[in-house]
Design an enzyme around this catalytic site. Structure first.
Site, PDB file in Angstrom:
ATOM      1  N   GLU A  77       0.816  -1.214   0.000  1.00  0.00           N
ATOM      2  CA  GLU A  77       0.000   0.000   0.000  1.00  0.00           C
ATOM      3  C   GLU A  77       0.852   1.266   0.000  1.00  0.00           C
ATOM      4  O   GLU A  77       0.342   2.368   0.228  1.00  0.00           O
ATOM      5  CB  GLU A  77      -0.919   0.017   1.237  1.00  0.00           C
ATOM      6  N   HIS A  96      -3.565   3.445   7.812  1.00  0.00           N
ATOM      7  CA  HIS A  96      -4.523   2.765   6.936  1.00  0.00           C
ATOM      8  C   HIS A  96      -5.096   1.575   7.688  1.00  0.00           C
ATOM      9  O   HIS A  96      -4.352   0.712   8.153  1.00  0.00           O
ATOM     10  CB  HIS A  96      -3.843   2.290   5.655  1.00  0.00           C
ATOM     11  N   HIS A  98      -8.568  -1.362   8.106  1.00  0.00           N
ATOM     12  CA  HIS A  98      -9.758  -2.027   7.584  1.00  0.00           C
ATOM     13  C   HIS A  98     -10.754  -2.183   8.724  1.00  0.00           C
ATOM     14  O   HIS A  98     -11.357  -3.237   8.899  1.00  0.00           O
ATOM     15  CB  HIS A  98      -9.419  -3.405   7.029  1.00  0.00           C
ATOM     16  N   TYR A 122     -16.541  16.228  17.410  1.00  0.00           N
ATOM     17  CA  TYR A 122     -15.224  15.612  17.258  1.00  0.00           C
ATOM     18  C   TYR A 122     -14.988  15.109  15.846  1.00  0.00           C
ATOM     19  O   TYR A 122     -13.850  15.075  15.373  1.00  0.00           O
ATOM     20  CB  TYR A 122     -15.046  14.497  18.289  1.00  0.00           C
ATOM     21  N   HIS A 163     -12.787  -1.068   0.808  1.00  0.00           N
ATOM     22  CA  HIS A 163     -11.429  -1.337   1.296  1.00  0.00           C
ATOM     23  C   HIS A 163     -11.215  -0.884   2.736  1.00  0.00           C
ATOM     24  O   HIS A 163     -10.806  -1.680   3.573  1.00  0.00           O
ATOM     25  CB  HIS A 163     -10.436  -0.638   0.354  1.00  0.00           C
TER      26      HIS A 163
END
Length: 209
Positions: A77, A96, A98, A122, A163
């Site tokens: 990635e 990153h 998931h 927030y 993703h």
């Protein structure tokens, strides 16, 4: 072994925060990756590495041109991390994930309304009140670079279709906090689906910004 004294603190933070995210269910298996900008380039979690089982001396080292110079191979990635750093050159770290609810949101069909509405202060303060969705690309595909860079210029976080998420921060701690806020906001969006809600007004959002 290479002398990693200069970036020891950054390595320690990557290992500690990666383990924290993993233990609390923000990543599973070898999903997700982290990167931190250093004086000589970037540190990144290796390919196929679990965030819960990282080692300080087993992180990928890349130079300022994103060439792999030491340690195990970086995550595939790396393309989207590079794109987001280019979009937000003031950023010092990327996360990153998931995570479950953000990934669920990422699988919804594209529409005119934001996939995560501005429900809490927030969400606005940590994420700007808007998180765009980037079209689906195969993980690691070079073609995603322009889309992520364009979206990243607007917002510090993006949702990657089918993703997960990519979040930038002024530090790794800042990026992790924002990624956790994004997951909580996605969970709220699911819990309140099809229910009347009070979204923050434009005036309230402007005040928070």
């Amino acid at each position: 072994m290479t002398d990693h004294t200069a970036d020891h603190a950054a390595r320690r933070r990557i290992v500690a925060l990666g383990a924290s995210l993993f233990e609390r269910g923000y990543s599973v298996g070898s999903a997700g990756n982290l990167s931190v900008r250093t004086d000589t380039g970037y540190l990144m979690t290796p390919t196929n590495a679990s965030l819960g089982r990282l080692e300080e001396d087993e992180l990928a080292v890349l130079d300022h041109d994103w060439q792999h110079v030491d340690g195990p191979r970086p995550s595939k990635e790396v393309v989207m991390h590079r794109a987001m750093y280019r979009a937000r050159p003031e950023s010092a770290a990327m996360v990153h994930l998931h995570s479950t609810y953000v990934t669920a949101v990422s699988c919804l069909p594209a529409g005119e309304d934001p996939v995560i509405p501005p429900l809490t202060p927030y969400f606005v303060m940590r994420l700007g009140g808007e998180v765009p969705v980037v079209p689906y690309f195969r993980p690691g595909a070079a073609e995603m670079l322009d889309d992520i860079r364009t979206a990243g210029e607007r917002c510090r976080a993006v949702i990657l279709a089918n993703h997960g998420s990519l979040v930038a921060g002024a530090s790794l701690e800042d990026a992790v906090n924002a990624a956790e806020e994004l997951e909580a906001s996605a969970q709220l969006a699911f819990l309140l689906h099809d229910r009347p809600v009070r979204e923050l007004t434009a005036e309230e959002i402007a005040e928070l910004r």
